[in-house]
Write a protein that holds these residues in place. Structure first.
Motif, PDB file in Angstrom:
ATOM      1  N   ARG A 350       0.855  -1.175   0.000  1.00  0.00           N
ATOM      2  CA  ARG A 350       0.000   0.000   0.000  1.00  0.00           C
ATOM      3  C   ARG A 350       0.885   1.217   0.000  1.00  0.00           C
ATOM      4  N   PRO A 351       1.068   1.893  -1.176  1.00  0.00           N
ATOM      5  CA  PRO A 351       0.319   1.700  -2.417  1.00  0.00           C
ATOM      6  C   PRO A 351       0.766   0.466  -3.191  1.00  0.00           C
ATOM      7  N   GLU A 389      -1.774  10.478  -0.275  1.00  0.00           N
ATOM      8  CA  GLU A 389      -1.492   9.444  -1.272  1.00  0.00           C
ATOM      9  C   GLU A 389      -1.280  10.037  -2.661  1.00  0.00           C
ATOM     10  N   GLY A 411       0.100   2.714  -7.187  1.00  0.00           N
ATOM     11  CA  GLY A 411      -1.129   3.371  -6.770  1.00  0.00           C
ATOM     12  C   GLY A 411      -2.298   2.403  -6.778  1.00  0.00           C
ATOM     13  N   SER A 412      -3.442   2.900  -6.376  1.00  0.00           N
ATOM     14  CA  SER A 412      -4.642   2.076  -6.280  1.00  0.00           C
ATOM     15  C   SER A 412      -4.994   1.450  -7.625  1.00  0.00           C
TER      16      SER A 412
END
Length: 460
Positions: A350-351, A389, A411-412
């Protein structure tokens, strides 16, 4: 056939072995699968699947924290480790049954006994039964590597044993800088543990693109994870039996106290206790895995090996593809070799990280001119929250041919995006193909087709 009990004996009931057994049986082969542990292998039982479920669990604390910016009032949340582990174990058990059913429905015979070599043609099962096979496939996977023995190694848990923890550690010290160590650092931090990550290298995620490594490390530190590099643990002592606390001594002379110490410094081929010396099968002097050629064939012509036990590319989908290729070639009269180029990979940190193809350094060493396209931005998903983020996307392009030879995303949703990008890279798409593709707005992934100007050019 009178000389053989089966056409194929598979040692190991993981992803690669199960695929090979099922496909071989579909071609009419008489198949036996011997598995001395749980069916499903590392990925299903103590790897990818249970780990990803824990990743999802660890995400929720951040999602709850971001909810206020979108107008949601959420009462104080409480995490229950017991509920998570019980539900996770239930899902793993369901998948194990699914794997078992897959083997049995294929017509192969599953024997829940460990198999070892009696000779090059004969396997001895733990129950005393012997099986003489026309062909043998070694698919025993890998096991955690604790490295050199240190004082107090008995107090250290592995990435296998972490799934057996009865309670969430308040403080955990993890040694390792690869994807397993980084992923578990993020999992425990997300669930509320205080995490220290100790890495022997000068940075985490060795082998990944340098921009990926730097981005993820910053993100880990912003989450409160202490990252200690160029260092290692050389001793672990239990402070006292009543508290269960451990004291880890580091190579830099520091001492850290934790509830758990975990080593995630890699895995090694699971070749122990197979009595390979009875088979004549050779191990690779470089990797320690079972040595095989491009057809997954060992130096003993009727014995093959697939998956992590060969220590080639240690990823579950690769083991599955190798098992399929083996069965097609040996039993389906469809000679097939696995192409190991441009394999997408992910780190469920995460990320999240998604990567395929060459890193910037690899490309610059290979091509005369390399163009780098890179963007770093705050994703819309956190626009109304206090999250810091950021997302990073990077394309590596051979400037002379225009071909996109690498893509790296942090990233997500990075892993989901990179799976689709891998198709384009495998098809040898050029940067103009990316530029000509209409953007899907508003998404993070649209950045991949809207970057027009190189941020950097490497000339060899």
């Amino acid at each position: 056939m009178a000389d053989f009990d089966v056409d194929l004996a598979v040692i190991g009931g993981g992803s690669g072995g199960v695929r090979a057994a099922r496909v071989a049986a579909s071609y009419g082969a008489k198949v036996i699968v011997a598995e001395g542990d749980r069916v499903g292998g590392t990925c299903v039982i103590r790897g990818c699947v249970p780990k990803k479920l824990m990743v999802y669990a660890s995400d929720l604390q951040k999602e709850i924290g971001n909810a206020a910016g979108f107008g949601w009032s959420v009462p104080p949340a409480k995490f229950d480790w017991g509920v998570l582990t019980a539900n996770r174990n239930r899902e793993v058990a369901r998948l194990e049954m699914a794997y078992t059913s897959t083997i049995e429905r294929s017509g192969a015979r599953l024997v829940k006994e460990r198999a070892t070599f009696q000779d090059a043609r004969t396997l001895r099962l733990a129950n005393g039964e012997t099986v003489r096979a026309r062909n043998i496939l070694i698919a025993t996977g890998s096991t955690p590597n604790h490295g050199e023995a240190i004082p107090g190694i008995k107090h250290v848990i592995s990435s296998d044993k972490v799934f057996e923890l009865r309670e969430l550690p308040q403080r955990i010290l993890i040694q390792g800088g690869g994807y397993i160590a980084v992923e578990f650092a993020c999992i425990f931090a997300g669930l509320g543990s205080k995490v220290t990550l100790v890495c022997r290298s000068d940075n985490i995620l060795r082998g990944f693109d340098e921009d990926v490594r730097a981005h993820v490390r910053r993100a880990l530190e912003e989450q409160g994870i202490l990252v200690v590099t160029s260092c290692w643990i050389n001793r672990v002592d239990r402070i006292d039996e009543s508290s269960g606390l451990l004291k880890a001594s580091l190579s830099n002379a520091e001492q850290l106290v934790a509830d758990q110490v975990m080593f995630a410094i890699g895995r090694k081929p699971n070749t122990q206790d197979l009595n390979l010396q009875n088979s004549g099968v050779a191990l690779s002097p470089d990797s320690g895995g079972v040595a095989v050629n491009e057809n997954s064939q060992t130096n003993v012509p009727h014995i093959y090996a697939v998956g992590d036990v060969t220590n080639r590319v240690n990823l579950t989908p690769v083991a599955v593809r190798e098992g399929q290729a083996f069965a097609d070639s040996v039993f389906g009269e469809r000679p097939t070799q696995v192409d190991y180029a441009d394999i997408p990979t992910a780190v469920f940190s995460r990320p999240e990280v998604g990567s395929v193809g060459l890193s910037e350094a690899q490309a610059c060493a290979l091509f005369e001119r390399v163009d780098i396209y890179k963007t770093d931005f705050r994703p819309m998903k956190v626009a109304l929250s206090h999250s810091s983020e950021r997302m990073m996307m990077k394309l590596v392009v051979d400037a002379d041919s225009g071909r996109v030879v690498g893509c790296h995303i942090v990233g997500s949703g990075a892993a989901e995006i990179i799976q689709a990008v891998a198709i384009a890279i495998r098809m040898k798409a050029v940067k103009e193909d990316f530029d000509a593709t209409m953007a899907l707005h508003p998404t993070a992934a649209e950045e991949l087709v809207t970057m027009r100007t190189p941020t950097k050019r490497c000339v060899r």
